[in-house]
Design a protein around this motif. Structure first.
Motif, short mmCIF file in Angstrom:
data_model
loop_
_atom_site.label_atom_id
_atom_site.label_comp_id
_atom_site.label_asym_id
_atom_site.label_seq_id
_atom_site.Cartn_x
_atom_site.Cartn_y
_atom_site.Cartn_z
N LEU A 150 -14.86 23.55 -18.94
CA LEU A 150 -15.23 22.62 -20.16
C LEU A 150 -13.82 21.68 -20.53
O LEU A 150 -12.99 22.55 -20.45
N GLU A 151 -14.02 20.43 -20.45
CA GLU A 151 -13.02 19.73 -21.22
C GLU A 151 -13.39 19.36 -22.39
O GLU A 151 -14.40 18.27 -22.52
N LEU A 152 -12.74 19.74 -23.67
CA LEU A 152 -13.51 19.51 -25.00
C LEU A 152 -12.22 18.61 -25.87
O LEU A 152 -11.06 19.29 -25.50
N ASP A 153 -12.46 17.48 -26.17
CA ASP A 153 -11.61 16.95 -27.07
C ASP A 153 -12.24 16.32 -28.27
O ASP A 153 -11.87 15.63 -29.32
N GLY A 154 -13.50 16.86 -28.61
CA GLY A 154 -14.33 16.64 -29.85
C GLY A 154 -14.50 17.93 -30.74
O GLY A 154 -13.47 18.84 -30.51
N LYS A 155 -15.57 17.81 -31.62
CA LYS A 155 -15.70 18.93 -32.57
C LYS A 155 -16.96 19.74 -31.96
O LYS A 155 -17.91 19.41 -32.04
N VAL A 156 -16.50 21.02 -32.23
CA VAL A 156 -17.70 22.22 -32.01
C VAL A 156 -17.77 23.02 -33.01
O VAL A 156 -16.51 23.80 -33.39
N LYS A 157 -19.00 23.43 -33.40
CA LYS A 157 -19.12 24.72 -34.51
C LYS A 157 -20.14 25.56 -33.56
O LYS A 157 -21.37 25.56 -33.42
N GLY A 158 -19.40 26.46 -32.88
CA GLY A 158 -20.06 27.43 -32.02
C GLY A 158 -19.09 28.02 -31.22
O GLY A 158 -18.03 27.78 -31.17
N ASP A 159 -19.73 28.99 -30.36
CA ASP A 159 -19.10 29.84 -29.43
C ASP A 159 -18.86 28.89 -27.98
O ASP A 159 -19.65 28.40 -27.68
N LEU A 160 -17.70 29.12 -27.39
CA LEU A 160 -17.56 28.59 -26.21
C LEU A 160 -17.45 29.76 -25.11
O LEU A 160 -16.50 30.50 -25.26
N ALA A 161 -18.28 29.67 -23.94
CA ALA A 161 -18.09 30.58 -22.94
C ALA A 161 -17.89 29.79 -21.76
O ALA A 161 -18.99 29.17 -21.10
N VAL A 162 -16.73 29.92 -21.09
CA VAL A 162 -16.40 29.11 -19.96
C VAL A 162 -16.01 30.30 -18.96
O VAL A 162 -15.10 30.86 -19.06
N GLU A 163 -16.62 30.07 -17.70
CA GLU A 163 -16.13 31.13 -16.60
C GLU A 163 -14.96 30.68 -15.85
O GLU A 163 -14.19 31.60 -15.37
N GLN A 164 -14.66 29.41 -15.98
CA GLN A 164 -13.01 29.06 -15.34
C GLN A 164 -12.34 28.37 -16.16
O GLN A 164 -12.07 29.13 -16.99
N GLU A 165 -11.99 27.13 -15.92
CA GLU A 165 -10.94 26.58 -16.83
C GLU A 165 -11.51 25.84 -18.30
O GLU A 165 -12.59 25.21 -17.94
N LEU A 166 -10.87 25.91 -19.27
CA LEU A 166 -11.09 25.30 -20.49
C LEU A 166 -9.63 24.71 -20.74
O LEU A 166 -8.73 25.20 -20.76
N THR A 167 -10.00 23.43 -21.33
CA THR A 167 -8.83 22.55 -21.80
C THR A 167 -9.33 21.88 -22.93
O THR A 167 -10.26 21.55 -23.35
N LEU A 168 -8.50 22.20 -24.18
CA LEU A 168 -8.83 21.74 -25.29
C LEU A 168 -7.75 20.80 -25.60
O LEU A 168 -6.52 20.82 -25.51
N GLY A 169 -8.34 19.37 -25.67
CA GLY A 169 -7.47 18.26 -26.07
C GLY A 169 -6.93 18.24 -27.28
O GLY A 169 -7.12 18.79 -28.11
N GLU A 170 -6.38 17.07 -27.58
CA GLU A 170 -5.28 17.04 -28.96
C GLU A 170 -6.11 16.84 -30.02
O GLU A 170 -5.84 16.97 -31.26
#
Length: 211
Positions: A150-170
């Motif tokens: 998951l590559e996330l740079d937006g807004k999420v109201k909920g849980d994140l379940a990522v098996e491998q790489e997670l990137t939270l942008g600025e």
């Protein structure tokens, strides 16, 4: 030779009659019907009745299967597509793709696909991908996200379940719990909730294990 014969001989000499040319042997042609020099000219057999040269047929690649929902279009009900789906309109219901799913419009329901990209879209539901999920800074997700990466740079109201790489942008904002194999949090990202990185959890536990 008589007088009449002399007259005929003299007439032939006066008219300049030449000796007959030797007979010309017939040309030989190949039995396989290929091109050959014939009497000083090269001949070609036309490929069709119109005389146009025949070219091998061009095999075009199959057109990619894609379902496009244009901006302004509205669908109510669940939808499943074998190929990729691009959503610029809106759907009230679940949307499932056997291939890639691209959301630029509004999805009021769950979305699933081999891979998912949300570009300036809004999803009021959960997203589930077999592969990668990408959410840009102009997108809003109200629901959980499950993915291989998951590559996330937006807004999420909920849980994140990522098996491998997670990137939270600025620009990323997460209101929910995060579980990932590895996590990269860039400066400016905001999250509220519990964070668990699983890839090295056993190694970390060994550091505090009593002998």
């Amino acid at each position: 030779m008589g007088l009449r014969d002399n007259f005929r001989q003299a007439a032939r000499e006066l008219m300049g009659t030449e000796a007959e040319a030797p007979a010309r042997e017939p040309a030989e042609y190949p039995e396989d019907g290929s091109q050959e020099e014939r009497g000083g000219y090269r001949t070609e057999e036309p490929a069709d009745e119109g005389g146009a040269p025949t070219e091998p047929p061009i095999e075009l690649p199959p057109a990619p299967e894609r379902t496009y929902i244009a901006a302004g279009a509205h669908i109510e009900g669940n939808m499943t597509a074998e190929g990729g789906v691009e959503l610029d309109g809106s759907i009230k219901g679940s949307l499932t793709s056997r291939s890639a799913l691209l959301v630029r419009g509004v999805l009021d329901g769950d979305g699933a696909g081999d891979s998912i990209r949300v570009l300036g879209g809004r999803v009021n539901g959960n997203l589930k991908a077999m592969g990668a999920v990408s959410v840009d800074s102009a997108s809003v997700i109200i629901g959980d996200i499950g993915a291989q990466s998951l590559e996330l740079d937006g807004k999420v109201k909920g849980d994140l379940a990522v098996e491998q790489e997670l990137t939270l942008g600025e620009h990323a904002v997460v209101w929910g719990d995060i579980t990932a194999g590895t996590a990269e949090v860039r400066s400016g990202a905001v999250f509220q909730g519990q964070v668990r990185v699983q890839e090295r959890s056993e190694e970390i536990a060994d550091l505090f294990r009593e002998d």
